[in-house]
Design a protein around this motif. Structure first.
Motif, PDB file in Angstrom:
ATOM      1  N   GLU A  18       0.786  -1.240   0.004  1.00  0.00           N
ATOM      2  CA  GLU A  18       0.034   0.102  -0.162  1.00  0.00           C
ATOM      3  C   GLU A  18       0.986   1.300  -0.084  1.00  0.00           C
ATOM      4  O   GLU A  18       2.129   1.225   0.422  1.00  0.00           O
ATOM      5  CB  GLU A  18      -0.924  -0.143   1.284  1.00  0.00           C
ATOM      6  CG  GLU A  18      -0.189   0.090   2.514  1.00  0.00           C
ATOM      7  CD  GLU A  18      -1.037   0.061   3.693  1.00  0.00           C
ATOM      8  OE1 GLU A  18      -2.583   0.315   3.536  1.00  0.00           O
ATOM      9  OE2 GLU A  18      -0.601  -0.292   5.047  1.00  0.00           O
ATOM     10  N   TYR A  45     -14.708  -2.253  -2.889  1.00  0.00           N
ATOM     11  CA  TYR A  45     -13.782  -3.173  -2.395  1.00  0.00           C
ATOM     12  C   TYR A  45     -13.107  -3.879  -3.670  1.00  0.00           C
ATOM     13  O   TYR A  45     -11.924  -4.274  -3.647  1.00  0.00           O
ATOM     14  CB  TYR A  45     -14.260  -4.306  -1.680  1.00  0.00           C
ATOM     15  CG  TYR A  45     -14.430  -3.896  -0.241  1.00  0.00           C
ATOM     16  CD1 TYR A  45     -13.543  -4.032   0.806  1.00  0.00           C
ATOM     17  CD2 TYR A  45     -15.819  -3.565   0.227  1.00  0.00           C
ATOM     18  CE1 TYR A  45     -13.787  -3.564   1.990  1.00  0.00           C
ATOM     19  CE2 TYR A  45     -15.893  -2.850   1.464  1.00  0.00           C
ATOM     20  CZ  TYR A  45     -15.048  -3.161   2.495  1.00  0.00           C
ATOM     21  OH  TYR A  45     -15.108  -2.556   3.658  1.00  0.00           O
ATOM     22  N   THR A  78     -17.238  -0.175   7.004  1.00  0.00           N
ATOM     23  CA  THR A  78     -16.520   0.311   5.968  1.00  0.00           C
ATOM     24  C   THR A  78     -15.865   1.833   6.110  1.00  0.00           C
ATOM     25  O   THR A  78     -14.922   2.038   5.718  1.00  0.00           O
ATOM     26  CB  THR A  78     -17.217   0.364   4.374  1.00  0.00           C
ATOM     27  OG1 THR A  78     -17.694  -1.286   4.284  1.00  0.00           O
ATOM     28  CG2 THR A  78     -16.412   0.718   3.268  1.00  0.00           C
ATOM     29  N   SER A  81     -12.896   1.461   8.375  1.00  0.00           N
ATOM     30  CA  SER A  81     -11.893   1.206   7.716  1.00  0.00           C
ATOM     31  C   SER A  81     -11.258   2.179   6.891  1.00  0.00           C
ATOM     32  O   SER A  81     -10.067   2.105   6.701  1.00  0.00           O
ATOM     33  CB  SER A  81     -12.035   0.010   6.910  1.00  0.00           C
ATOM     34  OG  SER A  81     -12.812  -1.062   7.559  1.00  0.00           O
ATOM     35  N   LEU A  84      -8.991   4.622   8.523  1.00  0.00           N
ATOM     36  CA  LEU A  84      -7.604   4.241   8.805  1.00  0.00           C
ATOM     37  C   LEU A  84      -6.893   3.931   7.535  1.00  0.00           C
ATOM     38  O   LEU A  84      -5.682   3.503   7.525  1.00  0.00           O
ATOM     39  CB  LEU A  84      -7.753   3.152   9.759  1.00  0.00           C
ATOM     40  CG  LEU A  84      -8.186   3.337  11.215  1.00  0.00           C
ATOM     41  CD1 LEU A  84      -7.837   2.083  12.018  1.00  0.00           C
ATOM     42  CD2 LEU A  84      -6.973   4.408  11.928  1.00  0.00           C
ATOM     43  N   VAL A  86      -7.405   1.502   5.463  1.00  0.00           N
ATOM     44  CA  VAL A  86      -7.560  -0.181   5.049  1.00  0.00           C
ATOM     45  C   VAL A  86      -8.208  -0.262   4.001  1.00  0.00           C
ATOM     46  O   VAL A  86      -7.836  -0.904   3.087  1.00  0.00           O
ATOM     47  CB  VAL A  86      -8.310  -0.627   6.285  1.00  0.00           C
ATOM     48  CG1 VAL A  86      -8.049  -2.322   5.888  1.00  0.00           C
ATOM     49  CG2 VAL A  86      -7.447  -0.589   7.592  1.00  0.00           C
ATOM     50  N   VAL A  87      -9.226   0.500   3.613  1.00  0.00           N
ATOM     51  CA  VAL A  87      -9.903   0.507   2.228  1.00  0.00           C
ATOM     52  C   VAL A  87     -10.051   2.081   1.930  1.00  0.00           C
ATOM     53  O   VAL A  87      -9.781   2.911   2.771  1.00  0.00           O
ATOM     54  CB  VAL A  87     -11.221   0.062   2.370  1.00  0.00           C
ATOM     55  CG1 VAL A  87     -11.444  -1.462   2.451  1.00  0.00           C
ATOM     56  CG2 VAL A  87     -12.359   0.972   3.223  1.00  0.00           C
ATOM     57  N   ARG A  88      -9.674   2.265   0.384  1.00  0.00           N
ATOM     58  CA  ARG A  88      -9.453   3.564  -0.057  1.00  0.00           C
ATOM     59  C   ARG A  88     -10.587   4.025  -0.765  1.00  0.00           C
ATOM     60  O   ARG A  88     -11.467   3.367  -1.336  1.00  0.00           O
ATOM     61  CB  ARG A  88      -7.997   3.458  -0.774  1.00  0.00           C
ATOM     62  CG  ARG A  88      -7.046   3.237  -0.225  1.00  0.00           C
ATOM     63  CD  ARG A  88      -5.645   3.272  -0.787  1.00  0.00           C
ATOM     64  NE  ARG A  88      -4.499   3.320   0.352  1.00  0.00           N
ATOM     65  CZ  ARG A  88      -4.082   4.551   0.890  1.00  0.00           C
ATOM     66  NH1 ARG A  88      -4.417   5.696   0.186  1.00  0.00           N
ATOM     67  NH2 ARG A  88      -3.211   4.577   1.802  1.00  0.00           N
ATOM     68  N   VAL A 106       0.862   6.160   6.535  1.00  0.00           N
ATOM     69  CA  VAL A 106      -0.056   5.228   7.099  1.00  0.00           C
ATOM     70  C   VAL A 106       0.362   4.692   8.439  1.00  0.00           C
ATOM     71  O   VAL A 106      -0.465   4.615   9.369  1.00  0.00           O
ATOM     72  CB  VAL A 106      -0.231   3.984   6.074  1.00  0.00           C
ATOM     73  CG1 VAL A 106      -1.260   4.115   5.149  1.00  0.00           C
ATOM     74  CG2 VAL A 106       0.965   3.448   5.580  1.00  0.00           C
ATOM     75  N   GLU A 107       1.869   4.630   8.601  1.00  0.00           N
ATOM     76  CA  GLU A 107       2.054   4.234  10.039  1.00  0.00           C
ATOM     77  C   GLU A 107       1.637   5.542  10.945  1.00  0.00           C
ATOM     78  O   GLU A 107       1.043   5.091  12.213  1.00  0.00           O
ATOM     79  CB  GLU A 107       3.832   4.306   9.829  1.00  0.00           C
ATOM     80  CG  GLU A 107       4.041   3.045  10.770  1.00  0.00           C
ATOM     81  CD  GLU A 107       5.728   2.818  10.722  1.00  0.00           C
ATOM     82  OE1 GLU A 107       6.331   2.683   9.444  1.00  0.00           O
ATOM     83  OE2 GLU A 107       6.278   2.877  11.648  1.00  0.00           O
ATOM     84  N   ARG A 110      -2.103   5.489  11.619  1.00  0.00           N
ATOM     85  CA  ARG A 110      -2.691   4.182  12.450  1.00  0.00           C
ATOM     86  C   ARG A 110      -2.071   4.123  13.767  1.00  0.00           C
ATOM     87  O   ARG A 110      -2.645   3.564  14.769  1.00  0.00           O
ATOM     88  CB  ARG A 110      -2.324   2.936  11.834  1.00  0.00           C
ATOM     89  CG  ARG A 110      -3.104   2.769  10.323  1.00  0.00           C
ATOM     90  CD  ARG A 110      -2.915   1.529   9.561  1.00  0.00           C
ATOM     91  NE  ARG A 110      -3.359   1.756   8.129  1.00  0.00           N
ATOM     92  CZ  ARG A 110      -3.075   1.078   7.251  1.00  0.00           C
ATOM     93  NH1 ARG A 110      -2.206   0.305   7.226  1.00  0.00           N
ATOM     94  NH2 ARG A 110      -3.549   1.395   6.049  1.00  0.00           N
ATOM     95  N   THR A 114      -7.449   5.298  16.184  1.00  0.00           N
ATOM     96  CA  THR A 114      -7.533   4.024  16.615  1.00  0.00           C
ATOM     97  C   THR A 114      -9.201   3.827  16.674  1.00  0.00           C
ATOM     98  O   THR A 114     -10.068   4.969  16.926  1.00  0.00           O
ATOM     99  CB  THR A 114      -7.039   3.641  18.048  1.00  0.00           C
ATOM    100  OG1 THR A 114      -7.142   2.435  18.250  1.00  0.00           O
ATOM    101  CG2 THR A 114      -7.471   4.347  19.329  1.00  0.00           C
TER     102      THR A 114
END
Ligand SMILES: Nc1ncnc2c1ncn2[C@@H]1O[C@H](COP(=O)(O)OP(=O)(O)O)[C@@H](O)[C@H]1O
Ligand SMILES: [Mg+2]
Length: 182
Positions: A18, A45, A78, A81, A84, A86-88, A106-107, A110, A114
């Motif tokens: 990613e 997705y 969704t 997610s 964060l 996780v999905v764009r 991203v680090e 995240r 939370t």
């Protein structure tokens, strides 16, 4: 059996990575005055699937407790997610305090944002290990968080958790998830 593990690791080495992000957010981000905005966000997705979330625009005011209600499968998880990354989003934007979450490292995103998952991921090991796998916090800080959230459970940092949290109830797993987020 061990070579199957090697094969899996080998496979993981070849999956797409990613994007790491390009914005290093200020240390104060997100602050208590940050609001979350979805602007005309559409999330899919996979290219062959209908969008899970379509043209959503909403504003979550800072400091608020906001509930999103909808039928099973309507896209609530969704939305979380997507915050964060996780999905764009396929189109549109999600911003926190005006910063596009898709662009943030991203680090850092995240670490700073939370959520408590419906199904917390727990590992075999003691509670200390599950709360703080990278050992970023002191025993005292972990004990405080554990007592605050799970005070009635009689747990200690060295209480053993089985793989996936099999030896505690679903509700207890969620409580532990809340303690971790503290
Ligand atoms: N990982 C995934 N891959 C493909 N489709 C998914 C995935 N996760 C959820 N979906 C689909 O996206 C839609 C929204 O799901 P979800 O956000 O989990 O709903 P809710 O949390 O409101 O029950 C559903 O149609 C679901 O089938
Ligand atoms: Mg859900």
């Amino acid at each position: 059996m061990e070579f199957i593990s090697v094969e899996r690791v080998e496979e993981l080495l070849h999956i797409d990575q990613e994007p790491k992000g390009t914005i290093d957010p200020p240390a104060s981000w997100p602050g208590f005055n940050s609001e979350i905005r979805f602007e005309d966000a559409t999330i899919r997705y996979a290219p062959n699937l209908d969008p899970a979330v379509k043209n959503v625009t909403l504003r979550i005011p800072h400091g608020s407790t906001t509930a999103v209600m909808g039928r099973t499968g309507s896209g609530k998880s969704t939305l979380v997610s997507a915050i964060l990354g996780v999905v764009r989003t396929e189109s549109g934007q999600i911003t926190i305090d005006g910063i596009d979450v898709a662009e943030v490292f991203v680090e850092k995103l995240r670490q700073r944002v939370t959520f408590v998952a419906q199904e917390p991921v727990l590992f075999a090991g003691n509670i200390r290990h599950n709360m703080d796998p990278l050992q970023d916090f002191s025993d005292e800080e972990c004990t405080n968080a554990l007592d605050r959230v799970c005070g009635h459970q009689g747990w200690r940092l060295d209480t053993e958790i089985e793989s996936g949290g099999r030896n505690i109830s679903q509700g207890q797993r969620q409580l532990l998830g809340i303690a971790v987020s503290q």
